[in-house]
Design a protein around this motif. Sequence first.
Motif, PDB file in Angstrom:
ATOM      1  N   LEU A 138      -5.279-144.053  44.011  1.00 34.66           N
ATOM      2  CA  LEU A 138      -6.521-144.599  45.070  1.00 34.66           C
ATOM      3  C   LEU A 138      -5.641-146.322  45.385  1.00 34.66           C
ATOM      4  N   PRO A 139      -5.806-146.504  46.692  1.00 38.47           N
ATOM      5  CA  PRO A 139      -5.328-147.816  47.062  1.00 38.47           C
ATOM      6  C   PRO A 139      -5.939-149.064  46.400  1.00 38.47           C
ATOM      7  N   ILE A 140      -5.458-150.146  46.438  1.00 36.01           N
ATOM      8  CA  ILE A 140      -5.822-151.242  45.794  1.00 36.01           C
ATOM      9  C   ILE A 140      -6.076-152.287  46.961  1.00 36.01           C
ATOM     10  N   GLN A 141      -7.015-152.785  46.851  1.00 34.86           N
ATOM     11  CA  GLN A 141      -6.938-154.088  48.085  1.00 34.86           C
ATOM     12  C   GLN A 141      -7.585-155.589  47.383  1.00 34.86           C
ATOM     13  N   ARG A 142      -7.175-156.518  48.169  1.00 30.68           N
ATOM     14  CA  ARG A 142      -7.565-157.740  47.776  1.00 30.68           C
ATOM     15  C   ARG A 142      -9.014-158.195  47.998  1.00 30.68           C
ATOM     16  N   LEU A 143      -9.731-158.553  47.127  1.00 28.07           N
ATOM     17  CA  LEU A 143     -11.036-158.884  47.192  1.00 28.07           C
ATOM     18  C   LEU A 143     -11.405-160.265  47.612  1.00 28.07           C
ATOM     19  N   THR A 144     -12.299-160.901  48.387  1.00 31.52           N
ATOM     20  CA  THR A 144     -12.698-162.133  48.820  1.00 31.52           C
ATOM     21  C   THR A 144     -14.155-162.568  48.586  1.00 31.52           C
ATOM     22  N   SER A 145     -14.399-163.633  48.945  1.00 33.02           N
ATOM     23  CA  SER A 145     -15.787-164.006  48.662  1.00 33.02           C
ATOM     24  C   SER A 145     -16.723-163.190  49.582  1.00 33.02           C
ATOM     25  N   ASP A 146     -16.094-162.379  50.565  1.00 32.20           N
ATOM     26  CA  ASP A 146     -17.196-161.412  51.230  1.00 32.20           C
ATOM     27  C   ASP A 146     -17.703-160.420  50.307  1.00 32.20           C
ATOM     28  N   ASP A 147     -16.888-159.944  49.103  1.00 27.83           N
ATOM     29  CA  ASP A 147     -16.989-158.839  48.588  1.00 27.83           C
ATOM     30  C   ASP A 147     -17.897-159.251  47.384  1.00 27.83           C
ATOM     31  N   LEU A 148     -18.307-160.337  47.239  1.00 26.72           N
ATOM     32  CA  LEU A 148     -19.318-160.867  46.201  1.00 26.72           C
ATOM     33  C   LEU A 148     -20.390-159.969  45.817  1.00 26.72           C
TER      34      LEU A 148
END
Length: 292
Positions: free
Chosen positions: A16-26
Amino acid sequence: MPLSHSPLEQIPLDRLPIQRLTSDDLPACADLSEDRGWPREEHKWGLLLAAGTGYGIDDPAGNGLAAACVVTSYGPGLAAIGMVLVAERYARRGVGRRLMRHVLAEAGDTPLSLYATPNGQPLYEELGFAEVGRSEMLKGRFTATESAPGRAVRPATAEDLQHVLRLDHEIFGADRTHMITRLPAFADQLRVAEQDGEITGFGAIWPNMDTHVIGPLIARDLATAQALVASLAAATDRPLRTDVDAGHTGLVTWLKANGLERIATNAVMMRSLPDLPGDWSRRFAPLTVAAG
């Protein structure tokens, strides 16, 4: 009509692909914590996502995150991995291993530290981490039954910051300016111990659900650490929680005598270094185990 499927549902879980998380993903990170029976800890997630690098795997079924973690970098000499979580519906199906292998590849030669629960430790050992110590998580209402030694403790001021940063770098063993400078806004109390005009320690309490967490706790000696804890405890009516290096048996015993109880133990683990850098004898508790 045939059911529609997410494109991710066609990909094997270990690819599965891995993404960068940001504060929007809190919110999604807090949902994932809740899914595993952890507190949502949105205040802590906010700090980690702002100061570190978050990694996540989307749920193939479209239900938020299947897995997440955060890496907090302290330069080329050290980074800390924390908040490694896999949704219950994907537990023991290779998703956590997929995420960790990606993080290790991203880190390259940078030494990595983490605090491992008993459930997670076997995977980390498989990935090359070795236990270098233990940590005790303590929680309870501070009773002040056993008083602290007399040491001068006061609220930190803006003028103290550079002195705190120098002391922290010396004891932590790496530059965490980007974390320490966030403490005045993140913590409800930041206090310093002082002797003969010299700052000999500092500590903070920050809100986490219904508790206040003590961390970081940096001190010249046990007496200074006790004085900082007592001063911080007097500033809150919430239960306290902290993670103390198990080598500091004097502080652990004193905290238990003052109403805190052990609720968990974790393994402190390292990869690519034989031990944590810095001076463990003056490093009593981390800011949070998630950030090392």
